[in-house]
Write an enzyme that holds these catalytic residues in place. Structure first.
Site, PDB file in Angstrom:
ATOM      1  N   VAL A   1     -13.056  -4.492   3.438  1.00  0.00           N
ATOM      2  CA  VAL A   1     -12.418  -3.175   3.331  1.00  0.00           C
ATOM      3  C   VAL A   1     -11.349  -3.110   4.420  1.00  0.00           C
ATOM      4  O   VAL A   1     -11.581  -3.548   5.545  1.00  0.00           O
ATOM      5  CB  VAL A   1     -13.468  -2.052   3.533  1.00  0.00           C
ATOM      6  N   GLY A   2     -10.191  -2.584   4.069  1.00  0.00           N
ATOM      7  CA  GLY A   2      -9.092  -2.504   5.039  1.00  0.00           C
ATOM      8  C   GLY A   2      -9.018  -1.155   5.720  1.00  0.00           C
ATOM      9  O   GLY A   2      -9.969  -0.371   5.706  1.00  0.00           O
ATOM     10  N   ASP A   3      -7.859  -0.893   6.303  1.00  0.00           N
ATOM     11  CA  ASP A   3      -7.646   0.355   7.042  1.00  0.00           C
ATOM     12  C   ASP A   3      -7.383   1.554   6.134  1.00  0.00           C
ATOM     13  O   ASP A   3      -7.635   2.702   6.509  1.00  0.00           O
ATOM     14  CB  ASP A   3      -6.435   0.207   7.966  1.00  0.00           C
TER      15      ASP A   3
ATOM     16  N   THR B   1       0.684   0.861   6.749  1.00  0.00           N
ATOM     17  CA  THR B   1       0.670  -0.242   5.796  1.00  0.00           C
ATOM     18  C   THR B   1       0.657  -1.541   6.592  1.00  0.00           C
ATOM     19  O   THR B   1       0.987  -1.554   7.772  1.00  0.00           O
ATOM     20  CB  THR B   1       1.895  -0.163   4.859  1.00  0.00           C
TER      21      THR B   1
ATOM     22  N   THR C   1       0.829  -1.206   0.000  1.00  0.00           N
ATOM     23  CA  THR C   1       0.000   0.000   0.000  1.00  0.00           C
ATOM     24  C   THR C   1       0.864   1.256   0.000  1.00  0.00           C
ATOM     25  O   THR C   1       1.847   1.324   0.730  1.00  0.00           O
ATOM     26  CB  THR C   1      -0.854   0.000   1.282  1.00  0.00           C
TER      27      THR C   1
HETATM   28  C1  SD4 Z   1      -5.129  -3.409   3.850  1.00  0.00           C
HETATM   29  N1  SD4 Z   1      -3.379  -2.062   4.779  1.00  0.00           N
HETATM   30  O1  SD4 Z   1      -5.993  -3.455   2.977  1.00  0.00           O
HETATM   31  C2  SD4 Z   1      -3.871  -2.622   3.564  1.00  0.00           C
HETATM   32  C3  SD4 Z   1      -2.930  -3.518   2.855  1.00  0.00           C
HETATM   33  C4  SD4 Z   1      -1.520  -3.196   3.072  1.00  0.00           C
HETATM   34  O2  SD4 Z   1       0.566  -3.908   3.320  1.00  0.00           O
HETATM   35  O3  SD4 Z   1      -1.115  -2.133   3.401  1.00  0.00           O
HETATM   36  N2  SD4 Z   1      -0.693  -4.141   2.994  1.00  0.00           N
HETATM   37  O4  SD4 Z   1      -5.225  -3.984   4.917  1.00  0.00           O
END
Ligand code: SD4
Length: 324
Positions: free
Chosen positions: A214-216, A236, A185
């Site tokens: 959905v992520g952060d 990330t 990310t």
């Molecule tokens: C998520 N934080 O969708 C993002 C993915 C990510 O390193 O950053 N991966 O959870």
């Protein structure tokens, strides 16, 4: 007083008087002018093409908001990057669903979640911030809005990502990889020459996530937070862990309490480590920058780094980590 000097002096006085009665007030103008500062662009991972793009814009006088948007768009278009934008890995049903957000120095925010078929979710997020009364749009509604705003609908699943997904389908083992190819990310923070900060974060999320997950990254306060009085932070890694600690907001609040960006990132990672016995199974990393342009970063597993553009120089700095 000599005649010439007298004429010069009275002309100046009269000019000043007439201007102060009109629209232009030179004294006030001079007082309002801010001292210019040296801009900085910083981003998660070794995304130097993105920080260079943003940094060069900043050194040409661009606002932090324009710079973060254009900076992260570089990775949204990078087909080799399977974690952001076009070419991003799909969910387990084969859908490429993108999450992104942006914050401006006034504390406004825009976000899109589960957005499909649009290469630049960060720009849609900016439109949500600027053109709607809302902060976040999801899924079909976000897509409809993007199309109304003139964004082009396209297929974002590249043959390479499709092939890798089909390979994954063979044993369907969902295990988010730590530090995918040393990039992931992109979260970016920019400080412009006026000393204003903006931030953006954009991702295709964890590969082979459940449909609808959905992520952060698009959650204001989790994947990104900017307070133009204090500084900003972005995250990330495993979004579920970052959301549970509202990580980026936490980092900014710790800076508000007097911690350096480095100390704030360390404390935020330590919260996750103390609370989650499974912390060795996933990565979480933060970067932070305060209003003085000081940067910090910390993560669970080594291998995380941040890219920076400062005074024409582009660098990649390995982050300190809890597990050595
Ligand atoms: C998520 N934080 O969708 C993002 C993915 C990510 O390193 O950053 N991966 O959870």
């Amino acid at each position: 007083m000599k005649r010439r000097k007298f004429i010069e002096k009275s002309t100046l006085t009269m000019t000043a008087l007439s201007l102060s009665n009109g629209l232009f007030q030179p004294r006030l103008f001079a007082m309002n002018q801010k001292t210019k500062i040296t801009p900085v662009a910083v981003a998660t991972w070794n995304f130097q093409n993105a920080t260079k793009k943003a940094g060069e814009m900043l050194y040409n006088g661009a606002t932090a908001l324009d710079a973060v948007e254009q900076g992260v768009r570089v990775e949204e278009s990078n087909l080799k990057n399977t974690t952001v934008g076009n070419g991003g890995a799909p969910d387990r049903d084969g859908n490429v669903t993108l999450d992104a957000c942006i914050m401006n120095p006034e504390g406004n925010a825009g976000s899109v979640v589960y957005l499909q078929h649009i290469e630049h979710p960060v720009s849609v997020a900016r439109k949500v911030m600027e053109e709607t009364p809302h902060v976040m749009l999801a899924g079909e509604g976000a897509l409809q809005f993007a199309i109304q705003q003139g964004f082009k609908k396209q297929d974002l699943l590249t043959p390479e990502s499709e092939e890798a997904w089909k390979e994954w389908l063979k044993d369907r083992n969902y295990k988010p990889i730590i530090n995918i190819e040393k990039h992931d990310t992109i979260g970016m923070l920019c400080l412009d020459e006026n000393g204003d900060m903006a931030g953006a974060c954009t991702t295709s999320g964890l590969a082979y996530k459940m449909n609808g997950r959905v992520g952060d990254s698009p959650i204001i306060g989790a994947g990104l937070f900017v307070d133009n009085e204090i500084g900003g932070a972005t995250a990330t890694g495993m979004g579920e862990a970052v959301m549970k600690s509202v990580g980026s907001f936490l980092v900014v609040e710790l800076m508000r309490q007097g911690k350096t960006p480095q100390q704030a990132c360390e404390e935020a990672v330590m919260r996750t480590i103390k609370k989650d016995p499974k912390y060795k199974d996933f990565q979480v990393g933060f970067i932070a920058m305060n209003k003085q342009g000081e940067i910090g970063s910390y993560c669970i597993h080594k291998g995380f780094s941040y890219a920076k553009f400062y005074k024409g120089e582009s660098t990649d700095t390995p982050s300190d980590s809890y597990l050595k």
